[in-house]
Design a protein around this motif. Structure first.
Motif, PDB file in Angstrom:
ATOM      1  N   GLN A  75     -77.128-125.512   7.832  1.00 17.03           N
ATOM      2  CA  GLN A  75     -77.003-124.862   6.527  1.00 17.03           C
ATOM      3  C   GLN A  75     -77.269-123.160   6.655  1.00 17.03           C
ATOM      4  OE1 GLN A  75     -79.248-126.444   3.135  1.00 17.03           O
ATOM      5  NE2 GLN A  75     -78.160-124.991   1.741  1.00 17.03           N
ATOM      6  N   ALA A  76     -78.432-122.869   7.495  1.00 15.68           N
ATOM      7  CA  ALA A  76     -78.553-121.501   7.579  1.00 15.68           C
ATOM      8  C   ALA A  76     -77.164-120.845   8.574  1.00 15.68           C
ATOM      9  CB  ALA A  76     -79.894-121.384   8.445  1.00 15.68           C
ATOM     10  N   GLN A  77     -76.761-121.485   9.413  1.00 19.76           N
ATOM     11  CA  GLN A  77     -75.759-120.864  10.101  1.00 19.76           C
ATOM     12  C   GLN A  77     -74.407-120.762   9.400  1.00 19.76           C
ATOM     13  OE1 GLN A  77     -75.125-123.651  13.082  1.00 19.76           O
ATOM     14  NE2 GLN A  77     -76.920-122.637  14.535  1.00 19.76           N
ATOM     15  N   ALA A  78     -74.467-121.879   8.339  1.00 19.94           N
ATOM     16  CA  ALA A  78     -73.257-121.698   7.210  1.00 19.94           C
ATOM     17  C   ALA A  78     -73.324-120.667   6.203  1.00 19.94           C
ATOM     18  CB  ALA A  78     -73.159-123.090   6.606  1.00 19.94           C
ATOM     19  N   ILE A  79     -74.457-120.248   5.876  1.00 19.54           N
ATOM     20  CA  ILE A  79     -74.774-119.419   4.819  1.00 19.54           C
ATOM     21  C   ILE A  79     -74.617-117.885   5.442  1.00 19.54           C
ATOM     22  CG2 ILE A  79     -76.542-118.020   3.716  1.00 19.54           C
ATOM     23  CD1 ILE A  79     -77.899-120.823   3.193  1.00 19.54           C
ATOM     24  N   LEU A  80     -74.954-117.783   6.722  1.00 19.37           N
ATOM     25  CA  LEU A  80     -74.516-116.783   7.315  1.00 19.37           C
ATOM     26  C   LEU A  80     -73.118-116.273   7.675  1.00 19.37           C
ATOM     27  CD1 LEU A  80     -77.473-116.499  10.020  1.00 19.37           C
ATOM     28  CD2 LEU A  80     -77.198-114.843   8.213  1.00 19.37           C
ATOM     29  N   ALA A  81     -72.487-117.512   8.104  1.00 27.02           N
ATOM     30  CA  ALA A  81     -71.142-117.465   8.456  1.00 27.02           C
ATOM     31  C   ALA A  81     -70.262-117.089   7.214  1.00 27.02           C
ATOM     32  CB  ALA A  81     -70.720-118.753   9.012  1.00 27.02           C
ATOM     33  N   ILE A  82     -70.418-117.882   6.017  1.00 28.19           N
ATOM     34  CA  ILE A  82     -69.704-117.538   4.893  1.00 28.19           C
ATOM     35  C   ILE A  82     -69.896-116.184   4.272  1.00 28.19           C
ATOM     36  CG2 ILE A  82     -69.470-118.223   2.477  1.00 28.19           C
ATOM     37  CD1 ILE A  82     -67.979-120.120   4.616  1.00 28.19           C
ATOM     38  N   SER A  83     -71.397-115.797   4.215  1.00 27.25           N
ATOM     39  CA  SER A  83     -71.544-114.501   3.573  1.00 27.25           C
ATOM     40  C   SER A  83     -70.928-113.278   4.501  1.00 27.25           C
ATOM     41  CB  SER A  83     -72.857-114.177   3.647  1.00 27.25           C
ATOM     42  OG  SER A  83     -73.603-114.320   4.933  1.00 27.25           O
ATOM     43  N   VAL A  84     -70.993-113.245   5.890  1.00 28.02           N
ATOM     44  CA  VAL A  84     -70.090-112.284   6.687  1.00 28.02           C
ATOM     45  C   VAL A  84     -68.698-112.508   6.479  1.00 28.02           C
ATOM     46  CG1 VAL A  84     -69.802-111.705   9.315  1.00 28.02           C
ATOM     47  CG2 VAL A  84     -72.040-112.169   8.303  1.00 28.02           C
ATOM     48  N   LEU A  85     -68.258-113.656   6.297  1.00 34.37           N
ATOM     49  CA  LEU A  85     -66.904-113.723   6.217  1.00 34.37           C
ATOM     50  C   LEU A  85     -66.246-113.257   4.950  1.00 34.37           C
ATOM     51  CD1 LEU A  85     -63.987-114.880   7.116  1.00 34.37           C
ATOM     52  CD2 LEU A  85     -64.827-117.060   5.968  1.00 34.37           C
ATOM     53  N   ARG A  86     -67.017-113.469   3.986  1.00 41.93           N
ATOM     54  CA  ARG A  86     -66.793-112.917   2.701  1.00 41.93           C
ATOM     55  C   ARG A  86     -66.569-111.414   2.605  1.00 41.93           C
ATOM     56  NH1 ARG A  86     -71.092-114.564  -0.477  1.00 41.93           N
ATOM     57  NH2 ARG A  86     -70.296-116.686  -0.402  1.00 41.93           N
ATOM     58  N   ALA A  87     -67.551-111.010   3.111  1.00 41.52           N
ATOM     59  CA  ALA A  87     -67.659-109.570   3.379  1.00 41.52           C
ATOM     60  C   ALA A  87     -66.499-108.958   4.199  1.00 41.52           C
ATOM     61  CB  ALA A  87     -69.102-108.904   3.631  1.00 41.52           C
ATOM     62  N   ALA A  88     -66.259-109.396   5.200  1.00 42.12           N
ATOM     63  CA  ALA A  88     -65.501-109.088   6.330  1.00 42.12           C
ATOM     64  C   ALA A  88     -63.849-109.416   5.449  1.00 42.12           C
ATOM     65  CB  ALA A  88     -65.234-110.067   7.396  1.00 42.12           C
ATOM     66  N   LEU A  89     -63.574-109.925   4.290  1.00 35.16           N
ATOM     67  CA  LEU A  89     -62.201-110.023   3.826  1.00 35.16           C
ATOM     68  C   LEU A  89     -62.279-109.054   2.556  1.00 35.16           C
ATOM     69  CD1 LEU A  89     -61.790-113.907   3.789  1.00 35.16           C
ATOM     70  CD2 LEU A  89     -60.266-112.270   4.965  1.00 35.16           C
ATOM     71  N   ILE A  90     -63.454-109.012   1.804  1.00 28.10           N
ATOM     72  CA  ILE A  90     -63.520-108.242   0.724  1.00 28.10           C
ATOM     73  C   ILE A  90     -63.473-106.924   0.772  1.00 28.10           C
ATOM     74  CG2 ILE A  90     -64.674-107.789  -1.404  1.00 28.10           C
ATOM     75  CD1 ILE A  90     -65.430-110.701  -1.635  1.00 28.10           C
ATOM     76  N   ILE A  91     -64.230-106.451   1.874  1.00 30.99           N
ATOM     77  CA  ILE A  91     -64.183-104.854   2.109  1.00 30.99           C
ATOM     78  C   ILE A  91     -63.215-104.162   2.641  1.00 30.99           C
ATOM     79  CG2 ILE A  91     -65.606-103.244   3.550  1.00 30.99           C
ATOM     80  CD1 ILE A  91     -68.132-105.052   3.127  1.00 30.99           C
ATOM     81  N   PRO A  92     -62.443-105.041   3.652  1.00 33.04           N
ATOM     82  CA  PRO A  92     -61.179-104.291   4.258  1.00 33.04           C
ATOM     83  C   PRO A  92     -60.088-104.382   3.268  1.00 33.04           C
ATOM     84  CG  PRO A  92     -61.980-105.746   5.912  1.00 33.04           C
ATOM     85  CD  PRO A  92     -62.976-105.925   4.502  1.00 33.04           C
ATOM     86  N   ALA A  93     -60.158-105.333   2.262  1.00 30.32           N
ATOM     87  CA  ALA A  93     -59.062-105.607   1.187  1.00 30.32           C
ATOM     88  C   ALA A  93     -59.111-104.430   0.323  1.00 30.32           C
ATOM     89  CB  ALA A  93     -59.131-106.783   0.463  1.00 30.32           C
TER      90      ALA A  93
END
Length: 260
Positions: A145-163
């Motif tokens: 779960q800790a790894q999933a939280i990190l992966a999803i939060s980083v992925l969300r920022a990596a998609l939203i910020i460049p957009a």
């Protein structure tokens, strides 16, 4: 004992990093999209989080209590009835938002008019994904779960910020957020298939009532806090007419008489 402590530290660290990324993303967005679009972005998340607070009824969190007390078949059934409950309540919430849209503040009405489809799709995907915040922990997979939280939060920022940087429009930002939410839901589906399984259409009404009754004991305080237990806090006092706010708080106090 040491293993439990390490897992707790890992999960807490993941949560702190997630919060930091969530604070960083609006700082970037406010400098890249126009003020009106940024205001609608904040209203979008306000509406999403309010629906999650009011309509999920803390059903996912109830699995922390029931999951370890069940056999494998019972676990699949409880996961399945939680998924069905989230799906049903989120659809009801989306319907209520559109039916009573005229009662919403003008900014939210504009948001619904311009991005209603994206909002509806995001609500469904996001609320189903709430299980990912609880189910791995209930199943004893805390490091996962800790790894999933990190992966999803980083992925969300990596998609939203460049957009936001590239397109500088709200619609592309919301599409990026929806893609991240879909990937979060996909990660949840993988976890369910890999670690616990699911049974959707063997609903035991007695067990469902027991789970719902337990979840409601957890849900009322969260609902009370989300909608404003003091005049300066919560969604209703900030964004709705004082008459609506006062009526809603009086009804909520009658159902959940908590100390102010």
């Amino acid at each position: 004992m040491a293993s439990i402590l390490r897992q707790g530290i890992a999960l807490s660290a993941a949560r702190y990093i997630e919060q930091f990324i969530m604070l960083l993303t609006p700082v970037v967005l406010v400098r890249t999209i126009d003020p009106t679009a940024f205001g609608e972005y904040r209203l979008f998340w306000l509406l999403v989080n309010t629906v999650a607070q009011l309509f999920a009824f803390n059903m996912p969190r109830s699995l922390l209590f029931f999951y370890v007390r069940l056999d494998s078949e019972g676990r699949r059934r409880y996961v399945g009835q939680t998924v069905l409950f989230l799906l049903a309540t989120t659809m009801i919430a989306a319907l209520l938002i559109f039916v009573f849209g005229n009662a919403l503040p003008s900014g939210m009405k504009d948001l619904l008019h311009d991005h209603g489809f994206l909002l509806t799709a995001f609500l469904l995907v996001w609320n189903l994904g709430l299980l990912l915040d609880v189910l791995p922990n209930a199943a004893g997979q805390i490091r996962w779960q800790a790894q999933a939280i990190l992966a999803i939060s980083v992925l969300r920022a990596a998609l939203i910020i460049p957009a936001a940087v590239i397109f500088q429009r709200l619609e592309e930002v919301l599409i990026a957020a929806l893609i991240a939410a879909c990937m979060r839901l996909g990660l949840l589906a993988y976890f369910i298939a890999r670690y616990c399984g699911i049974r959707l259409f063997s609903l035991d009404t007695q067990q469902f009532r027991v789970q719902l009754r337990y979840a409601l004991h957890l849900a009322w305080p969260a609902c009370y806090g989300a909608c404003g237990n003091r005049p300066s806090n919560g969604l209703w006092p900030r964004y709705f007419h004082q008459g609506y706010s006062a009526f809603f708080q009086l009804q909520l106090r009658s159902l959940c008489p908590l100390k102010s």
